[in-house]
Design a protein around this motif. Structure first.
Motif, PDB file in Angstrom:
ATOM      1  N   TRP A 212      29.920 -10.478  53.535  1.00  0.00           N
ATOM      2  CA  TRP A 212      29.948  -9.023  53.171  1.00  0.00           C
ATOM      3  C   TRP A 212      31.188  -8.516  52.580  1.00  0.00           C
ATOM      4  N   ALA A 213      32.422  -8.758  53.291  1.00  0.00           N
ATOM      5  CA  ALA A 213      33.594  -8.424  52.720  1.00  0.00           C
ATOM      6  C   ALA A 213      34.727  -9.526  52.524  1.00  0.00           C
ATOM      7  N   ASP A 214      35.714  -9.233  51.658  1.00  0.00           N
ATOM      8  CA  ASP A 214      36.697 -10.331  51.495  1.00  0.00           C
ATOM      9  C   ASP A 214      37.426 -10.678  52.721  1.00  0.00           C
ATOM     10  N   ALA A 268      35.012 -13.127  54.672  1.00  0.00           N
ATOM     11  CA  ALA A 268      35.339 -14.292  53.975  1.00  0.00           C
ATOM     12  C   ALA A 268      36.522 -15.002  54.349  1.00  0.00           C
ATOM     13  N   LYS A 269      37.278 -14.171  55.368  1.00  0.00           N
ATOM     14  CA  LYS A 269      38.651 -14.874  55.938  1.00  0.00           C
ATOM     15  C   LYS A 269      39.712 -14.889  54.825  1.00  0.00           C
ATOM     16  N   LEU A 270      39.480 -14.117  53.841  1.00  0.00           N
ATOM     17  CA  LEU A 270      40.533 -14.333  52.774  1.00  0.00           C
ATOM     18  C   LEU A 270      41.639 -13.101  52.809  1.00  0.00           C
ATOM     19  N   ARG A 271      42.662 -13.340  52.875  1.00  0.00           N
ATOM     20  CA  ARG A 271      43.941 -12.512  52.855  1.00  0.00           C
ATOM     21  C   ARG A 271      43.848 -11.973  51.502  1.00  0.00           C
ATOM     22  N   ASN A 272      44.256 -10.778  51.336  1.00  0.00           N
ATOM     23  CA  ASN A 272      44.114  -9.927  50.267  1.00  0.00           C
ATOM     24  C   ASN A 272      45.426 -10.228  49.230  1.00  0.00           C
ATOM     25  N   PHE A 273      45.315 -10.516  47.927  1.00  0.00           N
ATOM     26  CA  PHE A 273      46.331 -10.359  47.022  1.00  0.00           C
ATOM     27  C   PHE A 273      46.916 -11.848  46.980  1.00  0.00           C
ATOM     28  N   THR A 274      46.143 -12.911  47.490  1.00  0.00           N
ATOM     29  CA  THR A 274      46.412 -14.256  47.471  1.00  0.00           C
ATOM     30  C   THR A 274      45.704 -15.161  46.214  1.00  0.00           C
ATOM     31  N   ASP A 275      46.159 -16.233  45.838  1.00  0.00           N
ATOM     32  CA  ASP A 275      45.277 -17.048  44.920  1.00  0.00           C
ATOM     33  C   ASP A 275      43.902 -17.469  45.454  1.00  0.00           C
ATOM     34  N   ALA A 279      40.410 -16.245  43.598  1.00  0.00           N
ATOM     35  CA  ALA A 279      39.443 -17.334  43.337  1.00  0.00           C
ATOM     36  C   ALA A 279      37.961 -16.753  44.050  1.00  0.00           C
ATOM     37  N   GLY A 280      37.825 -16.278  45.157  1.00  0.00           N
ATOM     38  CA  GLY A 280      36.873 -15.903  45.909  1.00  0.00           C
ATOM     39  C   GLY A 280      36.104 -14.706  45.220  1.00  0.00           C
ATOM     40  N   THR A 281      37.146 -13.838  44.385  1.00  0.00           N
ATOM     41  CA  THR A 281      36.319 -12.698  43.904  1.00  0.00           C
ATOM     42  C   THR A 281      35.688 -13.514  42.554  1.00  0.00           C
ATOM     43  N   GLN A 282      36.074 -14.436  41.847  1.00  0.00           N
ATOM     44  CA  GLN A 282      35.326 -15.064  40.860  1.00  0.00           C
ATOM     45  C   GLN A 282      34.468 -15.759  41.190  1.00  0.00           C
ATOM     46  N   LYS A 283      34.198 -16.344  42.241  1.00  0.00           N
ATOM     47  CA  LYS A 283      33.433 -17.115  42.606  1.00  0.00           C
ATOM     48  C   LYS A 283      32.148 -16.606  43.409  1.00  0.00           C
ATOM     49  N   GLY A 284      32.344 -15.317  43.711  1.00  0.00           N
ATOM     50  CA  GLY A 284      31.183 -14.424  44.749  1.00  0.00           C
ATOM     51  C   GLY A 284      31.238 -14.882  46.005  1.00  0.00           C
ATOM     52  N   SER A 285      32.423 -15.025  46.460  1.00  0.00           N
ATOM     53  CA  SER A 285      32.401 -15.427  48.132  1.00  0.00           C
ATOM     54  C   SER A 285      32.122 -14.145  48.632  1.00  0.00           C
ATOM     55  N   PHE A 286      32.407 -12.876  48.233  1.00  0.00           N
ATOM     56  CA  PHE A 286      32.165 -11.667  48.987  1.00  0.00           C
ATOM     57  C   PHE A 286      31.646 -10.588  48.229  1.00  0.00           C
ATOM     58  N   ALA A 287      30.933  -9.714  48.867  1.00  0.00           N
ATOM     59  CA  ALA A 287      30.042  -8.882  48.053  1.00  0.00           C
ATOM     60  C   ALA A 287      30.789  -7.253  48.069  1.00  0.00           C
ATOM     61  N   THR A 288      31.562  -7.172  48.829  1.00  0.00           N
ATOM     62  CA  THR A 288      32.415  -5.704  48.763  1.00  0.00           C
ATOM     63  C   THR A 288      33.743  -5.812  48.981  1.00  0.00           C
ATOM     64  N   VAL A 299      40.173  -6.313  40.718  1.00  0.00           N
ATOM     65  CA  VAL A 299      38.972  -6.818  40.907  1.00  0.00           C
ATOM     66  C   VAL A 299      38.281  -7.511  39.378  1.00  0.00           C
ATOM     67  N   SER A 300      38.528  -6.604  38.416  1.00  0.00           N
ATOM     68  CA  SER A 300      37.868  -7.110  37.282  1.00  0.00           C
ATOM     69  C   SER A 300      38.652  -8.133  36.594  1.00  0.00           C
ATOM     70  N   GLY A 301      40.018  -7.984  36.684  1.00  0.00           N
ATOM     71  CA  GLY A 301      40.900  -9.211  36.527  1.00  0.00           C
ATOM     72  C   GLY A 301      40.714 -10.508  37.261  1.00  0.00           C
ATOM     73  N   ASN A 302      40.400 -10.477  38.340  1.00  0.00           N
ATOM     74  CA  ASN A 302      40.015 -11.736  39.167  1.00  0.00           C
ATOM     75  C   ASN A 302      38.763 -12.266  38.874  1.00  0.00           C
ATOM     76  N   ALA A 303      37.666 -11.175  38.625  1.00  0.00           N
ATOM     77  CA  ALA A 303      36.430 -11.746  38.410  1.00  0.00           C
ATOM     78  C   ALA A 303      36.247 -12.197  37.082  1.00  0.00           C
ATOM     79  N   GLY A 304      36.907 -11.773  36.126  1.00  0.00           N
ATOM     80  CA  GLY A 304      36.949 -12.388  34.814  1.00  0.00           C
ATOM     81  C   GLY A 304      35.771 -12.083  33.931  1.00  0.00           C
TER      82      GLY A 304
END
Length: 445
Positions: A212-214, A268-275, A279-288, A299-304
């Motif tokens: 659900w969240a990053d 998704a247990k991801l710490r913000n502003f890390t590689d 990558a999780g943003t780009q892969k769709g690892s979280f929805a919000t 977000v737009s830069g990470n998602a591509g």
């Protein structure tokens, strides 16, 4: 939009100096009139180094710098993007350079978390009043202007962006989960944070491979700032710079929410502003993800390009909030104080800040820019033509400033490390609060 990451991270500070790069691109248009005195022509152009933090285009200066350089052959701007991480890399290194009297750029960006310390050290900064920039006072909200004035009355910083708040969400994944996808209908799903978590549980029951969240830290920060507005507009320090982490209900409320999110398995247990987060943003690892205005570019830069049209922007649960914002300052050590002041003046003018918002999403702190029709009516193509002007610009005048102490950046890093550890399992839930308090005390010195 090319901003990738901003404010936070884990890498060692020693890598910072090697990370510098110059930004260049195409742009057009006329330069707004500067209130700083023009420099005299020189045989060789003066190069003004502007040091910033954040991934990709970070402060959104790419087009503005290209335009300036095309029109000012006597003064050339070189942006040095030093790192994605402010608290862990940029600010510790900048402090060393400022203390040493060399190494800092001619103009440097400072995140809100560093301004308390910056204000307490007027000896680090050139006085922009000496360059005629006190005339800019009417361009900014009183709190934004006053935060750029040092303890001895020196004007050292001019405001860049401010925060505002929203939730960025994956419209395509909401549809897959059978949820509403229209931004107004999505906003209605979560008037409170409890309802936000309930919707998240429903989402994860339908979409098994996406969380659900990053992670805990992004939404913790959103809740912290909302609750700060209810508790004297303070977070880790009171206005006398006393540490109040264990006494401020805003901190405990943010911590309790982060704990619930983690315990319910909604991140998704991801710490913000890390590689890994990028990558999780780009892969769709979280929805919000919690989105102050500047986060749209992140977000737009990470998602591509593949993410274009998949993301949208909705209201944040619990009302608004003010997370983020930066300033530009001119270090005392610069050899070109007049030219540096002229550049800082230009980059914070209404026309420049308005163009940065429409190009990259960083909400202007310049009140004239906020009132610009192009800002008020701006839409973001990447986010399904979300009316970002309506979402952010019209509420900018009501944002409440949050007091941040001298050691805010250091304490913030310590606290968010504990909250991340709680989420990834390295810090037990029943010991996390006490460790958070203890680590905050150590970080505050």
């Amino acid at each position: 939009m090319m901003i990738r990451k901003r404010r936070g991270g884990l890498a060692a500070a020693s890598a910072l100096a090697a990370a510098a790069l110059a930004v260049a691109s195409c742009g057009s248009g006329s330069t707004p009139e500067s209130s700083a005195p023009a420099s005299s022509a020189a045989a060789e152009p003066v190069t003004i180094r502007v040091q910033t933090f954040g991934g990709g285009s970070n402060f959104g200066y790419k087009n503005a710098i290209t335009k300036w350089n095309a029109e000012h052959k006597d003064i050339q701007i070189k942006e040095e993007h030093l790192t994605d991480q402010f608290e862990q890399q940029y600010w510790p290194q900048m402090i060393q350079w400022l203390q040493a009297g060399n190494g800092a750029g001619d103009v440097v960006g400072i995140d809100e978390g560093g301004m308390g310390l910056a204000k307490a050290h007027p000896e680090w900064w050139s006085d922009l009043k000496e360059q005629g920039l006190e005339s800019r006072k009417a361009d900014f909200p009183a709190w934004k202007w006053e935060n750029g004035v040092s303890a001895d009355g020196k004007l050292f910083g001019l405001g860049t962006d401010i925060g505002g708040m929203s939730i960025c969400y994956r419209k395509d994944l909401f549809e897959k989960a059978g949820l509403a996808t229209d931004r107004e209908e999505v906003s209605a799903l979560w008037p409170t944070w409890d309802e936000f978590m309930t919707v998240g549980q429903k989402f994860q029951s339908k979409v098994k491979d996406t969380k659900w969240a990053d992670g805990t830290n992004t939404l913790y920060q959103v809740v912290l700032y909302q609750e700060a507005a209810k508790n004297g507009n303070v977070t880790y320090f009171d206005k006398d710079n006393n540490l109040i982490v264990d006494k401020n209900p805003a901190v405990k409320s943010g911590f309790d929410f982060a704990t619930k999110m983690s315990q319910q398995g909604l991140t998704a247990k991801l710490r913000n502003f890390t590689d890994e987060w990028a990558a999780g943003t780009q892969k769709g690892s979280f929805a919000t993800v919690g989105c102050p205005s500047w986060m749209l570019g992140v977000v737009s830069g990470n998602a591509g390009d593949d993410g274009k049209g998949k993301w949208d922007v909705a209201s944040v649960p619990g009302g608004g909030g003010n997370w983020g914002g930066s300033w530009l300052a001119v270090p005392k050590q610069t050899k070109h104080p007049k030219e540096a002041a002229q550049v800082a003046d230009y980059l914070t003018q209404a026309q420049t800040e308005a163009s940065i918002f429409t190009d990259f999403g960083n909400m202007p702190s310049n009140t004239k820019a906020q009132q610009d029709p192009t800002v008020q009516g701006a839409k973001n193509e990447f986010f399904n033509d979300a009316p970002i002007g309506e979402i952010f610009a019209k509420s900018a005048s009501s944002l409440q400033p949050v007091f941040l102490g001298v050691k805010h950046a250091q304490v913030k890093n310590a606290i968010e490390s504990v909250i991340q550890g709680m989420d990834d399992g390295s810090v037990p839930y029943d010991k996390a609060w006490q460790q958070l308090v203890d680590d905050a005390v150590k970080a505050a010195g």
